[in-house]
Design an enzyme around this catalytic site. Structure first.
Site, PDB file in Angstrom:
ATOM      1  N   TYR A 443       0.829  -1.214   0.000  1.00 53.24           N
ATOM      2  CA  TYR A 443       0.000   0.000   0.000  1.00 53.24           C
ATOM      3  C   TYR A 443       0.858   1.256   0.000  1.00 53.24           C
ATOM      4  CZ  TYR A 443      -0.037  -0.449   5.257  1.00 53.24           C
ATOM      5  OH  TYR A 443       0.277  -0.577   6.574  1.00 53.24           O
ATOM      6  N   GLU A 444       0.181   2.380  -0.200  1.00 54.26           N
ATOM      7  CA  GLU A 444       0.873   3.677  -0.381  1.00 54.26           C
ATOM      8  C   GLU A 444       1.836   3.624  -1.556  1.00 54.26           C
ATOM      9  OE1 GLU A 444      -0.493   5.778   1.023  1.00 54.26           O
ATOM     10  OE2 GLU A 444      -1.375   4.683   2.694  1.00 54.26           O
ATOM     11  N   GLY A 445       1.456   2.898  -2.604  1.00 48.64           N
ATOM     12  CA  GLY A 445       2.322   2.745  -3.766  1.00 48.64           C
ATOM     13  C   GLY A 445       3.248   1.564  -3.546  1.00 48.64           C
TER      14      GLY A 445
END
Ligand SMILES: Cc1cc2nc3c(=O)[nH]c(=O)nc-3n(C[C@H](O)[C@H](O)[C@H](O)COP(=O)(O)OP(=O)(O)OC[C@H]3O[C@@H](n4cnc5c(N)ncnc54)[C@H](O)[C@@H]3O)c2cc1C
Length: 606
Positions: A443-445
């Site tokens: 997550y978060e890229g």
């Protein structure tokens, strides 16, 4: 099940002896209150809260998980009480401006707090962590009225925040967002759509939840240029700042997932929900970047935290469990066998964990100084300073997020390995750390997306290699200063070699990418990992340099502590840094071995 112990000695070594935070705080407009006594007291008290309140909920929260009852999410037993203690202790507003009820301390102090909380109990720390992102978005992009309405309850922890980007068809490619926002006559908007995977999307910890949502206006341009940002509260605020009518946003389900089970990951349905535009129309993604950058540095902590926790528990176990005799001769002749810690292969695992945890922490604290300067620039209205530190931090952020979370996974797995088969059994907690940590590279890229951001955007497109040149110059200057010290010379020479190589690799990749655009993608992850190993080498050398000096003159810590620092730095240079060379080789390999197969020819199945 072991418990978490805050690594305060290491934290204070970094703050006081390596990065001179006392001097740094004196240069900040928010630094007046951050005197050494206050910093010390905050760290000690936060450590106590994490050890005594959050750590005991780590395993029980995982066992129990979150539940959806009558459309409302219930967090595991003990979470509400812990959250009340957190909020009433003023922890949420530690680094928030005093005008909104915060304590006005520098941003970096929030990061030290987040590290301890996230290590003790990552799932718990996500609830207040997402609120911080919402607060920062409102500080920077909210109207006066929005700031007056939402900031105080968020700062006090009475309300919490979320980040609503992902939809079923898109997580990385937010240009595909479909949630619609229709303008209403009263200036508000009506939002309709479905968001998935929303952390803290619903829960029973706060009286209201403020969703920060990406959506598309009716005539918006296609792709990322047509996305706007909205505030959608779970309960509409009343004019006197209370909690009013229920808004049209509901939790449609809780994701069943591999780890962080005490963190509620929600499907959110927006059904004619009332929303309020933040920032200009169609510039939502730029405004959302504030949130994403906060979250990315926050997620980088999820590389360091699990490495630390897993190391603490593996170290205790390796001291107590006995197996065979050490190859160099009996170490505990009075015992039936020697402890695991006397076997070199177990030391390999423990030292790797230690080097990752302490090296990663130091990388974060190095970057936190830049974040302080950026926030300070904002407070003083000094856009030049904001841009300067934003660029420096922007270069490091994908390295911290991508590299540290990959290494955090490695460290967590090594901790499980130290326990042998017992690591795979739930009661020891080691498999939970592995499960909880796995999400950090996603997550978060994802790591791949961080790598593209670093190489494609920040190194090649925006600066044509300038970002690498600027950072490596700093590293090389440091290295040159330490060439004459016999203990530091090998590290300094290695750093000088690597800084030259990093620039050379950047040029080679840039030239190769001109001929074949796929090279940016095929080289990106190796480039990111290479950058991470070299950055960590610089940060380990800085710790080693302080340790060498303090062994000579004496410092705040014991001689054994400084010797351990030096030994860990030497281990890092000999055992982990050589991996950078593998990444250097593979990033230069042409993309065609990856791309030459037709997509339809990849499978061997019928
Ligand atoms: C537990 C959990 C909590 C989450 N919390 C939140 C939250 O609070 N808010 C929120 O909005 N979202 C949240 N997410 C969503 C998360 O941010 C996304 O899952 C993540 O960004 C990846 O998006 P995706 O799953 O759609 O994967 P995709 O975008 O489909 O990517 C799949 C794979 O393809 C790769 N890829 C994609 N595009 C490219 C490209 N152009 N070049 C090279 N490789 C590419 C990716 O690196 C990845 O390996 C959460 C997810 C989970 C599982």
């Amino acid at each position: 099940m072991p418990s978490y112990k805050a690594p305060l000695r290491d934290m204070k070594f970094l703050l006081n002896e390596v990065f001179d935070y006392p001097g740094h705080y004196r240069t900040l407009s928010t630094g007046a209150n951050a005197t050494p006594d206050i910093v010390d007291a905050v760290l000690n008290e936060c450590g106590r809260f994490c050890e005594e309140v959050l750590s005991p909920l780590y395993q029980t929260g995982d066992e129990e998980g979150c539940r959806l009852e009558d459309g409302e999410v219930r967090t595991p037993n003990g979470f509400r009480d812990a959250y009340q203690q957190y909020a009433s202790g003023g922890w949420q507003g530690l680094s928030a401006p005093e005008e909104f009820g915060g304590q006005g301390l520098p941003a970096s102090m929030g990061l030290f707090k987040q590290e301890m909380m996230g290590t003790a109990n990552w799932s718990f720390s996500m609830y207040p962590g997402l609120s911080l992102g919402a607060m920062n978005t409102l500080f920077l992009h909210g109207s006066d009225e929005q700031q007056q309405t939402y900031l105080e309850p968020l700062v006090e922890g009475r309300w919490s925040g979320t980040m609503c980007l992902t939809e079923p068809q898109c997580g990385t490619d937010l240009g595909q967002v479909k949630t619609r926002a229709e303008p209403r006559a009263d200036g508000s908007y009506q939002l309709t759509g479905t968001k998935i995977f929303i952390s803290s999307g619903d829960h029973d910890l706060t009286e209201n939840i403020i969703h920060i949502v990406l959506a598309r206006l009716p005539d918006a341009p296609k792709g990322t240029r047509g996305i706007s940002l909205f505030i959608v509260p779970k309960f509409l605020p009343t004019p006197d700042g209370g909690v009013g009518e229920r808004n049209g946003v509901t939790c449609g389900g809780l994701e069943k997932k591999m780890g962080i089970k005490a963190s509620a990951t929600c499907v959110l349905n927006f059904d004619h929900a009332t929303g309020y535009l933040i920032g200009p129309e169609n510039q939502g993604l730029e405004c959302m970047f504030t949130f994403m950058n906060t979250a990315r540095i926050g997620t980088a902590i999820q590389g360091v935290g699990p490495a630390e926790l897993s190391y603490q528990w593996a170290l205790d176990y390796a001291r107590e469990r006995r197996s065979m005799r050490a190859l160099s001769g009996k170490k505990e002749p009075e015992q039936v066998a020697d402890a695991l810690i006397y076997h070199a292969d177990v030391r390999r695992m423990l030292m790797t964990q230690k080097a990752i945890a302490e090296g990663g922490r130091a990388m974060l604290y190095y970057a936190a100084r830049l974040a302080d300067h950026m926030v300070d620039g904002h407070m003083r209205g000094d856009q030049e300073a904001v841009d300067k530190y934003d660029d420096k931090l922007g270069f490091l952020t994908p390295i911290l997020k991508g590299f540290l979370t990959e290494l955090g996974n490695e460290a967590a797995n090594l901790g499980m390995q130290v326990f042998g088969g017992h690591g795979y059994i739930r009661e020891h907690g080691m498999e939970q750390i592995v499960r909880d940590t796995r999400i950090a590279t996603l997550y978060e890229g994802t790591t791949g997306i961080q790598a593209l951001d670093l190489l494609g955007r920040k190194v090649l497109l925006m600066t044509r290699g300038g970002a690498v040149r600027e950072f490596t110059l700093k590293v090389a200057n440091f290295a040159r200063k330490h060439l004459t010290n016999s203990q530091l010379r090998p590290m300094a020479l290695e750093l000088l070699k690597l800084t030259g190589q990093w620039n050379w690799l950047t040029v080679r990749v840039m030239l190769a990418a001109r001929k074949d655009r796929d090279v940016v993608s095929s080289a990106a992850t190796d480039f990111l990992m290479y950058s991470g190993y070299v950055t960590m080498a610089y940060i380990w050398a800085r710790q080693a340099a302080v340790a060498v000096a303090k062994l000579d003159t004496g410092g705040e810590e014991s001689e054994a502590f400084y010797r351990a620092k030096l030994a860990t730095a030497e281990f890092y240079y000999q055992r982990l840094l050589p991996r950078a060379l593998g990444h250097a080789t593979t990033m230069l390999a042409p993309a065609n071995t990856m791309m030459q197969l037709e997509a339809g020819d990849m499978a061997c199945t019928r």
